[in-house]
Design a protein around this motif. Structure first.
Motif, short mmCIF file in Angstrom:
data_model
loop_
_atom_site.label_atom_id
_atom_site.label_comp_id
_atom_site.label_asym_id
_atom_site.label_seq_id
_atom_site.Cartn_x
_atom_site.Cartn_y
_atom_site.Cartn_z
N TYR A 82 38.66 74.84 82.13
CA TYR A 82 38.94 76.03 82.93
C TYR A 82 39.01 75.77 84.44
N LYS A 101 39.95 67.63 79.29
CA LYS A 101 41.32 67.88 79.76
C LYS A 101 42.34 67.15 78.88
N GLU A 136 39.07 64.12 91.61
CA GLU A 136 38.48 63.75 90.33
C GLU A 136 38.25 62.25 90.25
N TRP A 158 34.43 72.53 82.80
CA TRP A 158 35.18 72.21 84.02
C TRP A 158 36.57 71.71 83.66
N SER A 172 43.76 65.62 91.53
CA SER A 172 43.55 64.37 90.80
C SER A 172 42.80 63.34 91.65
N HIS A 182 39.76 73.38 88.01
CA HIS A 182 40.87 72.56 88.53
C HIS A 182 40.46 71.90 89.84
N LYS A 185 45.36 68.68 76.41
CA LYS A 185 46.75 68.25 76.44
C LYS A 185 47.26 67.89 75.06
#
Length: 232
Positions: free
Chosen positions: A23, A140, A31, A20, A28, A25, A144
């Motif tokens: 790939y 995630k 989440e 998840w 924010s 989205h 980054k």
């Protein structure tokens, strides 16, 4: 069979969460609120399924001592990772997740000894809710920091295997152990989870979900409380 079903569901969510994070989205704010729901659910489950039985079995002093010990170990290790090692890559994030995940799953394995399916479901459900958004956020962050998708997935698969082993050890090796020892393990796990909620889960949830995170955490708590009542 129950233990393998629980392991597949709970540890498998780490891999699903990582996929998840890589790939998928979501906004924010969503989440953050999902993470807050998970934190609220895990908070009440820790108290009802781990701390409260330990008080009944071993008394307040022992419960307090081992719960505090678990919190100290998590907080101390988390401090070293964040402030001293300054680890921003996969290893640091993996350590932060597994630090509270190992005692959680060890306690989950211990709870399987009771044979109470709904009690196991209450704790497993709360851990599942927590694992999914945490793994997504961790993956995630790894992305980054330049890690390849393959490296990230391998790290989370490794974490899932480690947590599965913890649940199996809790179920198999502690089968004939004195109840006082099991209570101590549960309390240590509870302390580590509580510390992780305070330092990792709720701050991140507030940062992403803003003041709505407080409402979401309450919803998570109510859901977990309702589930726990089914085991009564």
């Amino acid at each position: 069979m129950l233990i393998f079903a629980v392991i597949i569901v709970v540890s498998g969510t780490l891999i699903i969460g990582a996929l998840w994070g890589l790939y998928g989205h979501l906004p924010s704010w969503m989440e953050g609120n999902l993470l807050a729901i998970a934190g609220g659910a895990l908070m009440i489950s820790v108290v009802i399924e781990l701390v409260q039985p330990a008080v009944t079995e071993s008394g307040v002093l022992m419960t307090a001592a081992f719960t505090l010990m678990g919190a100290l170990v998590f907080a101390g290790t988390d401090y070293l990772i964040d402030e001293k090692l300054n680890s921003k890559g996969g290893a640091g994030l993996l350590a932060a997740i597994t630090l509270d995940g190992v005692p959680e799953n060890l306690a989950l394995g211990v709870s399987l000894l009771s044979g109470n399916v709904m009690q196991v479901a209450a704790l497993a459900g709360s851990i599942l809710l927590s694992n999914l958004p945490e793994a997504a956020g961790g993956a995630k962050e790894m992305r980054k920091n330049g890690n390849s998708h393959k490296q990230i997935l391998m790290l989370w698969v490794g974490a899932a295997v480690l947590l599965s082993l913890a649940a199996i050890l809790g179920k198999v090796l502690l089968k004939d152990v004195d109840k006082g020892v099991i209570s101590a393990i549960d309390c240590f796990a509870a302390g580590a989870v509580i510390a992780s909620l305070a330092t990792e889960v709720f701050p991140t949830a507030f940062k992403r979900g803003n003041h709505w995170a407080g409402i979401s955490a309450t919803i998570g708590l109510i859901l977990a409380l309702a589930l726990s009542q089914l085991s009564g």
